[in-house]
Design an enzyme around this catalytic site. Structure first.
Site, PDB file in Angstrom:
ATOM      1  N   ASN A 142       0.831  -1.200   0.000  1.00  0.00           N
ATOM      2  CA  ASN A 142       0.000   0.000   0.000  1.00  0.00           C
ATOM      3  C   ASN A 142       0.869   1.255   0.000  1.00  0.00           C
ATOM      4  O   ASN A 142       1.792   1.363   0.819  1.00  0.00           O
ATOM      5  CB  ASN A 142      -0.882   0.029   1.262  1.00  0.00           C
ATOM      6  CG  ASN A 142      -1.683   1.318   1.384  1.00  0.00           C
ATOM      7  OD1 ASN A 142      -2.612   1.546   0.610  1.00  0.00           O
ATOM      8  ND2 ASN A 142      -1.318   2.169   2.340  1.00  0.00           N
ATOM      9  N   GLU A 143       0.600   2.159  -0.919  1.00  0.00           N
ATOM     10  CA  GLU A 143       1.244   3.486  -0.942  1.00  0.00           C
ATOM     11  C   GLU A 143       2.725   3.422  -0.566  1.00  0.00           C
ATOM     12  O   GLU A 143       3.192   4.152   0.321  1.00  0.00           O
ATOM     13  CB  GLU A 143       0.497   4.462  -0.014  1.00  0.00           C
ATOM     14  CG  GLU A 143      -0.920   4.731  -0.472  1.00  0.00           C
ATOM     15  CD  GLU A 143      -1.610   5.872   0.272  1.00  0.00           C
ATOM     16  OE1 GLU A 143      -1.099   6.340   1.293  1.00  0.00           O
ATOM     17  OE2 GLU A 143      -2.692   6.294  -0.190  1.00  0.00           O
ATOM     18  N   GLU A 199      -8.522   3.812  -3.547  1.00  0.00           N
ATOM     19  CA  GLU A 199      -8.865   4.732  -2.447  1.00  0.00           C
ATOM     20  C   GLU A 199      -9.315   6.047  -3.061  1.00  0.00           C
ATOM     21  O   GLU A 199      -8.508   6.715  -3.730  1.00  0.00           O
ATOM     22  CB  GLU A 199      -7.672   4.986  -1.518  1.00  0.00           C
ATOM     23  CG  GLU A 199      -7.339   3.815  -0.623  1.00  0.00           C
ATOM     24  CD  GLU A 199      -6.286   4.146   0.438  1.00  0.00           C
ATOM     25  OE1 GLU A 199      -6.250   5.306   0.915  1.00  0.00           O
ATOM     26  OE2 GLU A 199      -5.510   3.237   0.773  1.00  0.00           O
ATOM     27  N   GLN A 209     -13.555   5.220   3.215  1.00  0.00           N
ATOM     28  CA  GLN A 209     -13.716   3.816   3.515  1.00  0.00           C
ATOM     29  C   GLN A 209     -15.204   3.501   3.685  1.00  0.00           C
ATOM     30  O   GLN A 209     -16.009   4.266   3.150  1.00  0.00           O
ATOM     31  CB  GLN A 209     -12.906   3.488   4.749  1.00  0.00           C
ATOM     32  CG  GLN A 209     -11.389   3.730   4.503  1.00  0.00           C
ATOM     33  CD  GLN A 209     -10.476   3.182   5.577  1.00  0.00           C
ATOM     34  OE1 GLN A 209     -10.885   2.432   6.445  1.00  0.00           O
ATOM     35  NE2 GLN A 209      -9.182   3.557   5.535  1.00  0.00           N
TER      36      GLN A 209
END
Ligand code: AHR
Length: 499
Positions: free
Chosen positions: A171-172, A291, A348
Site C-alpha cells: 500500500n502506498e 482509495e 472507507q
C-alpha cells in the site's frame, strides 16, 4: 440555464465492471472495532458483527472490499489475527499509533464479507515483510488442503479455501509516512518477485501494484513507469489513490475536483501505455482506483489524538451535502473512464471517512455521501455510454472550463433500463437538461430521484439521520424522443427509464 445530453448505444465507453463500486475497511479507528464488529451490541450476530451495519452495507451493493489496509497493512502480521481469540497478541500499531487487539483477522473478515454479500480484495504487507509472508498468506487463504498453511486454516475452522481473487501488493509504498517506504526501484523489485511467487502458487489470482499515493507526490509519473518496468508481465492493475477537500471553503472549486480525478486517471493510463509500448507488449494494465473520497473534516481533530488507544474516534469525517455532490461527480468520472478503471474503492466504509457511521452501543446511520454511491451502485451497471454534454461553463482560479452539468448514462440491456446520473454544479440556477433519447425508442420514465438541500453544509447525525436524504419528486417530462429533466441548483439527480 439549458444543457443537453446525447446518449447513443453505438457509442459505449465500455462495460461497467461492477467492482468499481468497491469499498475499503482498514484496521483503523472504529472501522472494525465498534464499526462492523461490536459483540456486545444489541444487533450483534453469533460472530459479533453488527447486523444494523450489515443491513446498510447491503444497501450499497458492494461487490468487493479492500482489507486490511491501507497504511495498517505495512506493519501487519496476518498470523496474529488467526486461531484462538483469547490467545491473540495485542500490538502497538505504528501506522495510526493505536493498540491492535487482533480480535478480528483474516478469517473473521472473510465471514463478515460473506454476510455482507461481498468479496475481499486482500492486501499483503510489503513494508516490514516480503514475498515469503505473502505466499504463506495466499496458501492459507486459497490452497485447498494438505499443506502447512491450508491445514492451519482448516484447523482454525475454515474447511473451504477463501478463494480470494484480487490481491494488492502493498500500500502506498512511495509515501514517506508508510512503514518501510521504498524507492520505485526497491518497490518494483519486491513487487515483481512477490507477484511471481504468488502467481506460481495460484495462477488464477489478479494482482494490483501500487501506483503513486496521490497525484501530488513529487515522484508521480516516474514512480508508475519504474514500477511497471519491473512488474509489467506479472501484475494486472496499477492503483490510484486520491482524496479531496474543501479546505478553503470555495464550493465552486471543490465541486470541480472531479476534473482533477479525470486528469489523474488519463495520465496514469498514458503511463501504463508508455510502458506497454517500450515493452512491445500486447497486454494492457488496467486501473484500480482503490482509495477515493472526500477527506479533510477530521484532520485537525486527528492531529490532537492521544497515542496508543484502542479503536479511537479517528478519521471520522462528518460529511455535508456538498460532499455528497462531489462524491456524485467523482462517481460519474469513474463511469466515464470505465474502459480503463476496472476496480475502485470508496475509502472507507464504516466510521473512518465513511458513508456509514455508528455510535458504540448506539445506532448506525447513513451519511450524505451514502446516497449518490447507493444510486450509482444500484443503477449504474451495464454499459456506460459516451456522454456528449453541451453545458455552459464556469471558471475558478485554479480550474478552468468547468461544465455546470456533469452527467453520464448507463444502459443495462438485461434489465432494459437506462439510467442518467447528473449533477448540477450551479449554486444559483436550475438547469433544464434535454436528454436526447432517439436511440432509445419508447423509453418510459421510471423515476427521477433527487438529492438536494438548501444548506450546502447540512449533515446527517445519529439524532437527525434524515436531514439529507433523496426524494423521488424530480421533474422530468418525456416527449417523443426527448426528455427534459429539471436539475435544481446544486443537486444530484438519477433519471431512470425503462426501455
Ligand atoms: O484511507 C486512509 C489512509 O489513506 C490509508 O490508510 C492510506 O492508504 C491512505 O493514505
Amino acid at each position: 440555464m439549458r444543457a443537453k445530453l446525447i446518449l447513443n448505444k453505438d457509442f459505449p465507453v465500455g462495460k461497467v465492471d461492477e467492482r468499481i463500486y468497491g469499498s475499503f475497511i482498514e484496521h483503523l479507528g472504529r472501522a472494525v472495532y465498534g464499526g462492523i464488529y461490536e459483540p456486545n451490541h444489541e444487533t450483534a450476530d453469533d460472530q459479533g458483527f453488527r447486523k444494523d451495519v450489515i443491513e446498510l452495507v447491503k444497501k450499497l451493493n458492494i461487490p468487493i472490499v479492500r482489507y486490511p489496509g491501507g497504511n495498517f497493512v505495512s506493519g501487519y502480521r496476518w498470523e496474529d489475527g488467526t486461531g484462538d481469540k483469547t490467545k491473540r497478541p495485542r500490538r502497538p500499531e505504528l501506522a495510526w499509533h493505536v493498540i491492535e487487539t487482533n480480535e478480528v483477522g483474516i478469517d473473521e473478515f472473510q465471514e463478515w464479507a460473506k454476510r455482507a454479500d461481498s468479496q475481499v480484495m486482500q492486501a499483503v504487507n510489503l513494508g516490514t515483510r516480503g514475498p515469503e509472508e505473502a505466499r504463506n498468506l495466499l496458501e492459507y487463504c486459497n490452497f485447498p488442503k494438505g499443506t502447512y498453511y491450508s491445514d492451519l486454516r482448516r484447523a482454525n475452522g475454515y474447511e473451504e479455501p477463501f478463494d480470494i481473487k484480487v490481491w494488492c501488493l502493498g500500500n502506498e509504498m512511495d509515501g514517506p509516512w508508510q512503514i518501510c517506504a521504498k524507492t520505485a526501484d526497491e518497490y518494483g523489485r519486491i513487487a515483481c518477485e512477490t507477484a511471481k511467487v504468488m502467481k506460481e502458487l495460484d495462477p488464477t489470482i489478479e494482482l494490483v501494484a501500487c501506483g503513486s499515493s496521490s497525484l501530488g507526490m513529487s515522484t508521480f509519473g516516474k514512480w508508475e513507469a519504474t514500477v511497471l518496468e519491473h512488474t509489467y508481465p506479472y501484475v494486472d492493475y496499477l492503483s490510484l489513490h486520491s482524496y479531496y477537500g474543501n479546505r478553503e471553503n470555495d464550493t465552486k472549486a471543490f465541486l470541480a475536483c472531479s476534473l482533477e480525478m479525470d486528469k489523474f486517471i488519463k495520465s496514469v493510463a498514458a503511463i501504463c501505455d508508455y510502458v506497454k509500448a517500450i515493452k512491445r507488449s500486447d497486454k494492457t494494465i488496467y486501473l484500480s482506483f482503490d482509495e477515493w473520497n472526500v477527506w479533510f473534516h477530521s484532520n485537525e481533530a486527528d492531529s490532537k489524538l492521544e497515542w496508543w488507544q484502542t479503536a479511537p474516534h479517528q478519521l471520522e469525517d462528518v460529511y455535508n451535502f456538498e460532499d455528497a455532490l462531489v462524491v456524485g461527480c467523482l462517481l460519474i468520472t469513474l463511469l466515464k473512464n470505465c474502459d480503463r478503471v476496472k476496480m475502485a474503492c470508496l475509502a472507507q466504509l464504516v466510521n473512518v471517512i465513511a458513508p456509514i457511521m455508528t455510535e458504540n452501543g448506539g445506532p448506525a446511520w447513513a451519511q450524505t455521501i451514502f446516497y449518490p454511491f447507493m444510486h450509482a451502485s444500484q443503477y449504474g451497471r451495464g454499459i456506460a455510454l459516451v456522454p456528449i454534454v453541451k453545458s455552459d461553463i464556469y471558471h475558478t482560479e485554479k480550474i478552468k472550463e468547468i461544465p455546470y452539468v456533469e452527467a453520464i448514462g448507463t444502459y443495462n440491456e438485461e434489465k432494459r433500463e437506462l439510467s442518467v446520473f447528473a449533477v448540477n454544479r450551479s449554486l444559483e440556477e436550475a438547469v433544464d437538461l434535454e436528454i436526447d433519447l432517439r436511440d432509445f425508442e419508447n423509453a418510459v420514465l421510471t423515476e427521477h430521484l433527487v438529492l438536494e438541500h438548501v444548506d450546502l453544509k447540512a449533515v446527517n447525525t445519529a439524532q437527525n439521520p434524515n436531514e439529507v436524504v433523496p426524494h423521488g419528486k424530480g421533474n422530468t417530462e418525456v416527449n417523443a424522443s426527448l426528455a427534459t429533466a429539471v436539475l435544481n441548483k446544486h443537486s444530484w439527480n438519477v433519471i431512470r427509464f425503462h426501455i
